[in-house]
Design a protein around this motif. Structure first.
Motif, short mmCIF file in Angstrom:
data_model
loop_
_atom_site.label_atom_id
_atom_site.label_comp_id
_atom_site.label_asym_id
_atom_site.label_seq_id
_atom_site.Cartn_x
_atom_site.Cartn_y
_atom_site.Cartn_z
N VAL A 175 0.85 -1.19 0.00
CA VAL A 175 0.00 0.00 0.00
C VAL A 175 0.89 1.24 0.00
O VAL A 175 1.73 1.41 0.88
N GLY A 176 0.69 2.09 -1.00
CA GLY A 176 1.47 3.31 -1.12
C GLY A 176 2.22 3.35 -2.43
O GLY A 176 3.09 2.51 -2.68
N GLY A 181 6.95 2.19 -2.25
CA GLY A 181 5.98 1.21 -2.71
C GLY A 181 6.28 0.70 -4.11
O GLY A 181 6.20 -0.51 -4.37
N GLU A 214 -2.72 2.32 -4.49
CA GLU A 214 -2.46 3.75 -4.29
C GLU A 214 -3.78 4.50 -4.23
O GLU A 214 -4.65 4.33 -5.10
N ALA A 215 -3.94 5.32 -3.19
CA ALA A 215 -5.20 6.06 -3.01
C ALA A 215 -5.37 7.16 -4.05
O ALA A 215 -6.49 7.51 -4.41
N TRP A 271 3.08 -1.86 4.37
CA TRP A 271 2.48 -0.53 4.46
C TRP A 271 3.53 0.54 4.18
O TRP A 271 4.47 0.74 4.94
N ALA A 273 2.37 3.77 2.96
CA ALA A 273 1.39 4.76 2.49
C ALA A 273 1.57 6.14 3.10
O ALA A 273 0.87 7.06 2.72
#
Length: 442
Positions: A175-176, A181, A214-215, A271, A273
């Motif tokens: 995540v990230g 990432g 990725e957000a 993680w 992120a």
């Protein structure tokens, strides 16, 4: 507070020089101490580890490309034959700004100047389950833990007969979509594509997913559109499932729950992120920005105090070109430390201080073997040349001739053989998930 904090730190040299206490042996703290060695200052360098960690290569430790010792360097060794610099391994607890005293878990120390360069830690954005079950990568020990976890999962998977039951052990979710990432995802995909099938011929690695979440709408948001597009293309060619504009809701150790999408089965959630500045007691809330960074002026001096400076990830200069703070990268920390070293000399001489101005030297990220993206102020390029540039820059930044040689030999062997030889499962004992946090020594 630790009872040792009420006693002075013992055995410090008594020098009749202005005393500068530097908290943190990362890029900023180490650079400042090196700039001030053999000068008319007494330097006390404090860190909770007795070594400097080269964070940009943590992912290579996590994916068995490098040994932890190759990217770590003893802080005491750096300051051999430097009588005005002393190192102490300890953790800073609290500052008394009026008394100009720093309290630590090994005792207290009075200072003329205090420099906070404590860096940042993983930011879970309040998600307690994710914090508990996922694996961060902000220290060498955490990177080594990830390596052990991944190898252990495959050793377990090969003993499971049911293919469906293996999936959560084999899948890796990251995540990230920043440099960490992207580099982790590329390295994991190359292990899956080229290395693990030789180690575990009984397993079908078509069943192993490497997922990067990725957000935001793009990878490497701080880099150029060309770098973003090429990194996405490279990862897809390596077989990474890239999920953009995707929010992670929760993680229970077995399933990653996503907002509006199907959950992903995995026992390995890495993680990467976000980060948050490390904090220390003794400062007023008015001295912090909303994101937890400490407010400084253009000379990196903490607002509303005297003799306290803040460098790197911890500080924020309101206004200017970086209203949310300078990028939390090594170059900012190094440049701020160099500027502060000049200003400390000027301050004791009563001269005007020099405002800090960040010079962007560019950014880069490697996606895999012969694949990287580089953004320089005057030129942007990708592919093999970018990869060679990335290798050279990172090799030159490593401390110590021995470490440089070890890394060069490791990289050369990995390039020629495509078979990193550090896939060793080294752990003190088997621990339950609930004990994992206590085992990792940060």
């Amino acid at each position: 507070m630790n009872h040792f904090a009420n006693q002075p730190i013992p055995n410090l040299p008594k020098l009749n020089l202005p005393k500068i206490v530097v908290v943190g042996g990362g890029f900023a703290g180490l650079k400042l101490a090196r700039e001030l060695r053999n000068s008319a200052f007494q330097i006390i360098l404090l860190d909770k580890n007795n070594y400097h960690q080269f964070q940009p290569l943590f992912y290579q430790v996590a994916t068995a490309g490098l040994e932890p010792s190759a990217i770590s360097f003893p802080l005491r060794k750096i300051f051999h034959s430097t009588p005005n610099v002393s190192f102490r391994m300890g953790e800073a607890l609290k500052v008394d700004q009026k008394a100009k005293r720093l309290y630590t878990d090994i005792g207290h120390i009075d200072y003329d100047f205090l420099v906070l360069a404590m860096g940042a830690d993983t930011n879970y954005f309040g998600a307690k389950n994710i914090e508990y079950y996922s694996s961060p990568m902000k220290t060498v020990s955490e990177a080594l833990y990830i390596r052990n976890k991944i190898i252990s999962n495959y050793e377990r998977a090969i003993t499971i007969a049911n293919v469906e039951d293996r999936k959560s052990l084999m899948n890796v979710v990251i995540v990230g979509g920043g440099p960490t990432g992207v580099e982790l995802a590329g390295a994991m995909a190359e292990l899956r594509n080229n290395v693990f099938p030789k180690d575990y011929p009984e397993l079908s690695f078509k069943n192993m997913k490497v997922v990067l979440i990725e957000a935001g709408p793009s990878l490497l948001s701080s880099m150029s559109p060309e770098a973003q597009a090429h990194s996405l293309d490279y990862l897809k060619k390596l077989g990474v499932d890239v999920m953009l504009s995707t929010m992670v809701q929760d993680y229970n150790g077995k399933q990653v729950l996503l907002n509006g999408k199907e959950p992903i089965e995995t026992q390995t959630l890495l993680w990467a992120a976000g980060i948050k500045p490390n904090r220390i007691d003794g400062f007023d809330s008015s001295q912090y920005a909303g994101n937890g960074r400490m407010l400084v002026n253009e000379f990196n001096q903490l607002v509303d105090t005297e003799g306290v400076f803040v460098l790197g990830d911890q500080c924020l200069l309101p206004g200017g070109n970086f209203p949310k703070g300078h990028p939390q990268v090594a170059q900012v920390a190094i440049q701020q430390a160099k500027n502060l070293s000049k200003n400390l000399f000027r301050q004791v001489k009563g001269q005007d201080l020099i405002p800090f101005q960040y010079k962007d030297l560019g950014s880069m990220a490697t996606v895999g073997r012969k694949l990287a993206v580089v953004d320089l102020p005057f030129f942007k390029f990708q592919g093999f040349l970018a990869w060679m540039t990335w290798l050279f820059v990172h090799l030159m930044a490593i401390l110590g001739v021995k470490n440089k040689l070890f890394i060069f030999l490791n990289w050369s062997w990995n390039y020629l053989s495509f078979d990193p030889s550090l896939r060793l499962l080294i752990k003190p004992k088997y621990v339950r998930a609930s004990e994992r946090k206590e085992l990792i020594e940060e």
